[in-house]
Design a protein around this motif. Structure first.
Motif, mmCIF file in Angstrom:
data_model
loop_
_atom_site.group_PDB
_atom_site.id
_atom_site.type_symbol
_atom_site.label_atom_id
_atom_site.label_comp_id
_atom_site.label_asym_id
_atom_site.label_seq_id
_atom_site.Cartn_x
_atom_site.Cartn_y
_atom_site.Cartn_z
ATOM 1 N N PRO A 450 0.806 -1.228 0.000
ATOM 2 C CA PRO A 450 0.000 0.000 0.000
ATOM 3 C C PRO A 450 0.834 1.271 0.000
ATOM 4 C CG PRO A 450 -0.085 -1.088 2.148
ATOM 5 C CD PRO A 450 0.591 -2.032 1.216
ATOM 6 N N ASN A 451 2.019 1.237 0.614
ATOM 7 C CA ASN A 451 2.871 2.423 0.628
ATOM 8 C C ASN A 451 3.403 2.726 -0.770
ATOM 9 O OD1 ASN A 451 2.880 2.835 3.584
ATOM 10 N ND2 ASN A 451 3.906 0.848 3.589
ATOM 11 N N GLU A 452 3.809 1.673 -1.486
ATOM 12 C CA GLU A 452 4.291 1.861 -2.850
ATOM 13 C C GLU A 452 3.170 2.346 -3.761
ATOM 14 O OE1 GLU A 452 6.355 -0.685 -6.522
ATOM 15 O OE2 GLU A 452 5.880 -1.668 -4.609
ATOM 16 N N LYS A 453 1.967 1.818 -3.545
ATOM 17 C CA LYS A 453 0.839 2.219 -4.385
ATOM 18 C C LYS A 453 0.502 3.686 -4.186
ATOM 19 C CE LYS A 453 -2.560 -0.602 -5.134
ATOM 20 N NZ LYS A 453 -3.778 -1.440 -5.037
ATOM 21 N N VAL A 454 0.462 4.144 -2.937
ATOM 22 C CA VAL A 454 0.159 5.547 -2.659
ATOM 23 C C VAL A 454 1.234 6.456 -3.233
ATOM 24 C CG1 VAL A 454 -0.068 7.270 -0.825
ATOM 25 C CG2 VAL A 454 -1.248 5.084 -0.626
ATOM 26 N N ALA A 455 2.500 6.045 -3.099
ATOM 27 C CA ALA A 455 3.595 6.858 -3.629
ATOM 28 C C ALA A 455 3.498 6.971 -5.146
ATOM 29 C CB ALA A 455 4.930 6.239 -3.226
ATOM 30 N N LEU A 456 3.192 5.860 -5.831
ATOM 31 C CA LEU A 456 3.051 5.888 -7.285
ATOM 32 C C LEU A 456 1.865 6.734 -7.716
ATOM 33 C CD1 LEU A 456 3.878 2.226 -8.411
ATOM 34 C CD2 LEU A 456 5.086 4.303 -9.052
ATOM 35 N N LEU A 457 0.734 6.577 -7.024
ATOM 36 C CA LEU A 457 -0.456 7.349 -7.361
ATOM 37 C C LEU A 457 -0.195 8.844 -7.196
ATOM 38 C CD1 LEU A 457 -3.438 7.450 -8.150
ATOM 39 C CD2 LEU A 457 -4.016 7.210 -5.735
ATOM 40 N N THR A 458 0.484 9.211 -6.123
ATOM 41 C CA THR A 458 0.824 10.617 -5.900
ATOM 42 C C THR A 458 1.717 11.144 -7.011
ATOM 43 O OG1 THR A 458 0.661 10.295 -3.502
ATOM 44 C CG2 THR A 458 1.850 12.245 -4.285
ATOM 45 N N GLN A 459 2.704 10.335 -7.417
ATOM 46 C CA GLN A 459 3.607 10.749 -8.490
ATOM 47 C C GLN A 459 2.855 10.906 -9.806
ATOM 48 O OE1 GLN A 459 7.029 8.251 -8.967
ATOM 49 N NE2 GLN A 459 7.841 9.398 -10.692
ATOM 50 N N ILE A 460 1.937 9.973 -10.104
ATOM 51 C CA ILE A 460 1.151 10.037 -11.336
ATOM 52 C C ILE A 460 0.304 11.299 -11.370
ATOM 53 C CG2 ILE A 460 -0.789 8.974 -12.563
ATOM 54 C CD1 ILE A 460 0.385 6.245 -11.655
ATOM 55 N N LEU A 461 -0.365 11.590 -10.251
ATOM 56 C CA LEU A 461 -1.267 12.734 -10.202
ATOM 57 C C LEU A 461 -0.510 14.059 -10.255
ATOM 58 C CD1 LEU A 461 -3.875 11.518 -7.548
ATOM 59 C CD2 LEU A 461 -4.111 11.558 -10.026
ATOM 60 N N GLU A 462 0.668 14.123 -9.661
ATOM 61 C CA GLU A 462 1.406 15.376 -9.597
ATOM 62 C C GLU A 462 2.320 15.582 -10.800
ATOM 63 O OE1 GLU A 462 3.416 15.509 -5.861
ATOM 64 O OE2 GLU A 462 1.581 15.834 -4.700
ATOM 65 N N PHE A 463 2.795 14.493 -11.404
ATOM 66 C CA PHE A 463 3.761 14.608 -12.499
ATOM 67 C C PHE A 463 3.082 14.901 -13.828
ATOM 68 C CE2 PHE A 463 6.838 13.103 -15.629
ATOM 69 C CZ PHE A 463 8.021 13.608 -15.112
ATOM 70 N N GLY A 464 1.840 14.451 -14.016
ATOM 71 C CA GLY A 464 1.136 14.642 -15.272
ATOM 72 C C GLY A 464 1.035 13.344 -16.054
ATOM 73 N N GLN A 465 0.118 13.314 -17.002
ATOM 74 C CA GLN A 465 -0.131 12.099 -17.766
ATOM 75 C C GLN A 465 -0.185 12.408 -19.259
ATOM 76 O OE1 GLN A 465 -3.414 9.699 -16.080
ATOM 77 N NE2 GLN A 465 -3.255 10.983 -14.253
ATOM 78 N N THR A 466 0.357 11.494 -20.058
ATOM 79 C CA THR A 466 0.304 11.609 -21.508
ATOM 80 C C THR A 466 -1.090 11.238 -21.987
ATOM 81 O OG1 THR A 466 2.640 11.042 -21.687
ATOM 82 C CG2 THR A 466 1.300 10.734 -23.659
ATOM 83 N N PRO A 467 -1.649 11.947 -22.977
ATOM 84 C CA PRO A 467 -3.002 11.613 -23.451
ATOM 85 C C PRO A 467 -3.085 10.181 -23.970
ATOM 86 C CG PRO A 467 -2.309 13.748 -24.297
ATOM 87 C CD PRO A 467 -1.109 13.140 -23.645
ATOM 88 N N LYS A 468 -4.291 9.651 -23.965
ATOM 89 C CA LYS A 468 -4.527 8.349 -24.585
ATOM 90 C C LYS A 468 -4.162 8.425 -26.067
ATOM 91 C CE LYS A 468 -8.506 6.309 -23.845
ATOM 92 N NZ LYS A 468 -9.962 6.062 -23.949
ATOM 93 N N GLN A 469 -3.517 7.377 -26.562
ATOM 94 C CA GLN A 469 -3.127 7.351 -27.972
ATOM 95 C C GLN A 469 -4.361 7.100 -28.839
ATOM 96 O OE1 GLN A 469 -0.305 4.278 -29.105
ATOM 97 N NE2 GLN A 469 0.597 5.614 -30.652
ATOM 98 N N LEU A 470 -4.631 8.015 -29.782
ATOM 99 C CA LEU A 470 -5.813 7.920 -30.629
ATOM 100 C C LEU A 470 -5.503 7.384 -32.021
ATOM 101 C CD1 LEU A 470 -7.531 11.345 -29.777
ATOM 102 C CD2 LEU A 470 -7.975 9.105 -28.758
ATOM 103 N N PHE A 471 -4.279 7.589 -32.504
ATOM 104 C CA PHE A 471 -3.906 7.173 -33.857
ATOM 105 C C PHE A 471 -2.602 6.394 -33.803
ATOM 106 C CE2 PHE A 471 -5.969 11.384 -34.128
ATOM 107 C CZ PHE A 471 -7.101 11.049 -34.857
ATOM 108 N N THR A 472 -2.517 5.308 -34.575
ATOM 109 C CA THR A 472 -1.305 4.488 -34.611
ATOM 110 C C THR A 472 -0.602 4.545 -35.963
ATOM 111 O OG1 THR A 472 -2.646 2.552 -35.184
ATOM 112 C CG2 THR A 472 -2.141 2.898 -32.843
ATOM 113 N N THR A 473 -1.145 5.304 -36.893
ATOM 114 C CA THR A 473 -0.522 5.533 -38.196
ATOM 115 C C THR A 473 -0.407 7.036 -38.417
ATOM 116 O OG1 THR A 473 -2.683 5.442 -39.310
ATOM 117 C CG2 THR A 473 -1.412 3.388 -39.180
#
Length: 754
Positions: A450-473
């Motif tokens: 649970p400690n690793e999960k919370v740390a990862l979730l915090t990093q994901i939320l604070e660091f930012g996320q790449t958009p979902k990939q919509l096109f592969t060509t």
């Protein structure tokens, strides 16, 4: 009793904000929940004889208690909950596990209050637990959907007892990732808006999908669902603006104004902030949209690449992301200062690091060693605009819709939403970010600690996320309203860029309908238009054959063609010939099956001779079969190519057969004997072709059009065509007009002039 002196620092920090807004969920910490409130008195003892009571409400939260006085001049008081100290829950994971258990217990003891229904005759479809998501905050409660309304009842009754949306007002719904997990659902009551009416986060994907099903079922008869491909085609044809297209792509890629870690992304457009006038006709006015911001400065890029090469796996080029809560609020600090105060524990950032100049911000994006936006020290007042400030917003909008941006926007889309977002193409484009920012970068459900999960979730939320990939060509360019022409002589072919005059033959009407109707929401394998130009038939990799009305712009009928992908279709004399990867060729008339030719290998292409008496089929394994259609008998079969047969066609006199395949070879076969006459190798596979028995025009894997002299066995002309493979080709009976289609999803029109 509470001691007021222990909150002196808090009062100085928060007082100006609280006098205006009072209590808000933004007062809570990350992953903290507000459960309930009670009426209470704050008793202040200055000494034993002087006691003062301040009436208000006491908010019970998962990590703190908050006292909100009734008197507006009194500051709100927040006290960290002593529960953790008492129970020695020092680790974040242990705290999160206990908070989750408390929350689930409270939700389990309650249910949606049916007295809140708008009408007593409403029929309940489902009820479940969820959280309403707003920037930096999630609020738990109960979701309920009926035949008429969607409801959310917060567990704490804040900000109001029930949020409800009438189903007939809903225009769009999107499944969302939240914290890189498929748990979100966003509902819009508008057609063209980034801001939704409600964003819900569920505790499991099953509840999310079930609610989505009920809303989607209601919308089926009211709203046409749009895909990235359908929006792309509208944008290509100029039916929607650049801004509208980017808005739709952001929505489809899980970007939301309610989630600051996935806030909508738009490109830097203007690179000139020093001129007194903004000239939108000069390319140097604009930023290079083919490169990510981090790659625009060559010297900085070299330093980043040196570090990247020396970095152990997993490697990344940029230590920060182009979209994170901190960067979003950097730009929105004047619009939503409360979010900045929440993110930074009640404090604004230092004035030197606050957004105050567009030109300086752009310069720092180009030259900064990192993405920290340092600017020169000065008193923070308003944002400094360029030297053309009077209509800066209008000029910025004009720049986004300019011809230069329209011609190059597809390059930026490739980076952010497309095929250059991940993998080898991303590395080649210098577009690699930290692995945790990508969808699928980490599976939180697989992490047991649970400690690793919370740390990862915090990093994901604070660091930012790449958009979902919509096109592969590669994303196609916006269509420019002009024709390309082929000018031929006895020996060569060259491109004539001059537009076709209005008196010349035009295929614009055909392609308008073909693009809009045939390519809408399908992965096409082939298509044709029936005699009379009223119906388009398309085959699809989803095993179906679709019939479209050109006049009414809608699907007329769907035929379950085969048990596997339908790879090619032909039409003659009211008969439809279809080839499939289920190893069969079928002949149908008015949806009635007349004939099945069993090939026993996946069929990739078919073609009829001029008299429509013979048919050739080519398979995925390189086999060519020649059939007598009138008797349904196989005349010849031979292994012709090593790999897939891409195309095969009879000569005009039906004496010879030409085929091309994955092995990059042209093969000529004598139809009468079934013998291989000649073989000619090309530099790369030729995906399609047209021929007159002597000369061949082929479409190559690289996108070029090649003119061949079969007798001489050589290429006599190369013509630049598509970006990516040329996948299909049509030529009229006079051999004067050609249409080509490619993997770049472009349709090109060519005119042969002698």
């Amino acid at each position: 009793m509470y001691e007021e002196k222990s909150f002196c620092k808090k009062k100085k920090t928060f007082s100006s904000f609280f006098f205006i807004c009072r209590f808000s969920l933004l007062l809570l910490n990350l992953e903290e929940y507000y459960f309930e409130q009670h009426m209470a008195n704050h008793i202040i003892n200055k000494d034993c004889r002087d006691e003062r009571k301040i009436r208000g409400s006491l908010k019970i939260c998962s990590k703190s208690i908050i006292f909100e006085p009734d008197e507006k001049i009194q500051p709100i008081i927040k006290v960290s909950c002593p529960l953790y100290r008492a129970s020695h829950l020092d680790k974040l994971g242990d705290q999160a596990a206990m908070i989750t258990a408390i929350l689930q217990s409270r939700l389990a003891r309650t249910s949606f209050d049916k007295n809140r229904f708008q009408n007593v005759s409403e029929t309940l479809h489902m009820e479940c637990e969820a959280e309403m998501v707003t920037p930096l905050v999630t609020n738990p409660g109960h979701v309920c959907i009926t035949d008429a309304n969607l409801y959310f009842q917060p567990l704490n009754g804040y900000p109001k007892p029930v949020v409800h949306i009438m189903m007939h007002n809903v225009r769009r719904i999107y499944k969302r990732r939240h914290g890189l997990m498929p748990l979100g659902l966003e509902v819009f009551c508008t057609e063209n808006d980034l801001c939704s009416d409600i964003y819900l986060k569920f505790y499991n994907s099953q509840d999310r999908d079930e609610l989505y099903f009920y809303i989607a079922t209601y919308l089926e008869n009211h709203i046409t669902e749009q895909t990235a491909e359908s929006y792309m085609l509208q944008w290509q044809r100029g039916h929607i603006s650049n801004y509208q297209y980017l808005l739709h792509l952001n929505n489809l890629a899980d970007r939301s104004c309610n989630d600051l870690s996935q806030y909508p992304v738009f490109p830097w457009i203007i690179a000139d902030y020093s001129s007194s006038e903004l000239d939108l006709t000069k390319p140097e006015t604009f930023r290079d949209l083919s490169k990510p911001v981090g790659a625009l400065n060559k010297e900085r890029l070299e330093r980043l690449l040196t570090r990247y090469r020396e970095m152990p796996e997993p490697k990344f080029m940029y230590g920060s992301h182009y979209s994170s809560p901190g960067y979003v609020l950097f730009y929105l600090v004047r619009v939503a200062p409360e979010y900045m105060l929440c993110l930074q524990n009640g404090k604004f950032d230092h004035a030197d690091r606050t957004f105050n100049s567009i030109a300086e911000t752009w310069k720092n994006c180009l030259d900064g060693a990192t993405d920290f936006k340092e600017v020169s020290s000065q008193k923070l007042l308003e944002v400094t605009l360029p030297d053309y400030p009077d209509d800066f917003l209008q000029k910025s909008q004009n720049a986004l819709e300019s011809q230069y941006v329209s011609e190059h926007l597809h390059e930026w889309i490739d980076l952010i939403f497309g095929y250059k977002q991940k993998g080898r193409e991303a590395i080649a484009a210098h577009n690699v970010f930290h692995p945790l920012t990508y969808e699928g970068g980490v599976d939180l459900n697989s992490i047991m600690d649970p400690n690793e999960k919370v740390a990862l979730l915090t990093q994901i939320l604070e660091f930012g996320q790449t958009p979902k990939q919509l096109f592969t060509t590669p994303h196609p360019r916006r269509i420019i309203p002009k024709f390309k022409s082929l000018r031929t002589s006895s020996h060569n072919v060259s491109i004539d860029e001059s537009p076709v005059s209005p008196s010349e033959e035009s295929f614009e009407d055909l392609t308008e309908e073909s693009i809009t109707l045939a390519w809408n929401n399908i992965a096409l394998s082939s298509c044709l238009i029936l005699p009379g130009d009223a119906t388009v038939i398309s085959s699809s990799w989803d095993n179906h054959i679709y019939f479209y009305s050109v006049a009414f712009g809608r699907r007329q009928d769907t035929l379950m063609g085969h048990d596997d992908a339908v790879s090619k279709i032909c039409w003659h004399d009211n008969r439809l010939y279809s080839a499939s990867w289920d190893s069969t060729v079928k002949v149908c008339m008015l949806a009635t099956l007349l004939l099945i030719l069993m090939v026993f290998i996946k069929v990739n292409t078919i073609n009829l001779n001029a008299a429509n008496a013979m048919l050739v089929s080519g398979t995925k394994e390189g086999t060519i079969s020649i059939w007598d259609v009138t008797t349904a008998t196989m005349l010849h079969q031979l292994s012709c190519h090593s790999g897939t047969v891409y195309a095969a066609a009879f000569s005009p006199d039906s004496r010879h057969l030409l085929s091309t395949g994955e092995d990059g070879c042209f093969k000529v076969i004598d139809v009468q004997t079934g013998m291989l006459i000649s073989s000619m190798a090309s530099e790369q596979p030729q995906r399609c072709f047209k021929w007159d028995g002597h000369s061949v025009l082929s479409g190559s894997q690289s996108g070029e059009l090649l003119v061949w002299d079969l007798f001489a066995g050589k290429v006599i002309e190369r013509i630049k065509g598509h970006t990516g493979a040329v996948t299909c080709m049509w030529m009229n009976e006079q051999c004067s007009s050609i249409i080509t289609g490619g993997e770049d999803k472009q349709i090109m029109f060519w005119k042969l002039q002698y």
